[in-house]
Design a protein around this motif. Sequence first.
Motif, short mmCIF file in Angstrom:
data_model
loop_
_atom_site.label_atom_id
_atom_site.label_comp_id
_atom_site.label_asym_id
_atom_site.label_seq_id
_atom_site.Cartn_x
_atom_site.Cartn_y
_atom_site.Cartn_z
N CYS A 56 0.86 -1.18 0.00
CA CYS A 56 0.00 0.00 0.00
C CYS A 56 0.90 1.24 0.00
CB CYS A 56 -0.90 -0.01 1.24
SG CYS A 56 -1.91 1.50 1.41
N ASP A 58 0.74 3.67 1.82
CA ASP A 58 0.84 4.18 3.19
C ASP A 58 2.28 4.56 3.55
OD1 ASP A 58 -1.10 3.82 5.89
OD2 ASP A 58 1.06 3.87 6.27
N ALA A 80 -4.17 0.92 -0.91
CA ALA A 80 -4.81 -0.33 -0.47
C ALA A 80 -4.27 -1.57 -1.21
CB ALA A 80 -6.33 -0.26 -0.57
N HIS A 111 -1.42 -4.06 4.99
CA HIS A 111 -1.05 -3.60 6.33
C HIS A 111 -2.27 -3.32 7.19
CE1 HIS A 111 -1.89 0.84 5.94
NE2 HIS A 111 -1.98 0.45 4.68
N CYS A 114 -5.31 0.36 7.51
CA CYS A 114 -5.22 0.93 6.15
C CYS A 114 -6.31 1.99 5.94
CB CYS A 114 -5.38 -0.19 5.12
SG CYS A 114 -5.25 0.40 3.42
N GLY A 115 -5.89 3.17 5.52
CA GLY A 115 -6.84 4.27 5.32
C GLY A 115 -7.91 3.95 4.30
ZN LIG Z 1 -3.16 1.28 3.23
#
Ligand SMILES: [Zn+2]
Length: 218
Positions: A56, A58, A80, A111, A114-115
């Motif tokens: 991701c 992130d 994602a 992970h 995750c947003g």
């Molecule tokens: Zn993520």
Amino acid sequence: MSPAVTDIFTLSHNSKLPDLLEANEKWSEGMTEQHPCLFRDFNAHGQAPHTLFIGCSDSRYNEECLGVIPGEVFTWKTIANLVRSDDPTCRATLEFAINVLKVNKVVLCGHTDCGGIKTCLTHQREALDNPECGHLYSYLQDVDDLFHEHKQEVFAATDDLQLQSRMLSVLNVQRQFKRLVAIDTVQKAVARGEIEVYGLLYDVATGLVEQVPGAVEK
Ligand SMILES: [Zn+2]
């Protein structure tokens, strides 16, 4: 007491180009001190990475969670960690890493926290349906579908948002892993015995990765 983030991060929102350049110089010096031959004798002459890392986007993790240094891992990060066979970046990355660079491992690493997943889980995706975030809204359709397909089991398992989001992260790795190993570039390389493919989950609260059940192909 824990130090403030500003005490341990290298740069911040206030950093400008000179700060970035200075930080880079220090990083390069530190890396050279630790591995005097890395840039001059290895990286200057090309790359032969052993692993393709798909994660991701992130900010809290990347291939460095495997303890590697520059030159070891070819990396592709996407929000994602979505793998779509109709995404040209995805297909080109797989072809380059597997057929040209000849990596022998492909790691799909999702992970926790995750947003993208939490946005769907907390029904905040709808708010992105506007001209400023329209692409993001469409992009997250796949994660939203995953959430709706599994929401009964996720809500039945726990009331804790972090645990619900963790469960969805695992399910997302399993879903993307299935798609990844179905792409012909990957499928053929696995059949030829040239690569192994692993699905992992990185925990942002510990820095540790774990194997995702069922996500291994060799
Ligand atoms: Zn993520």
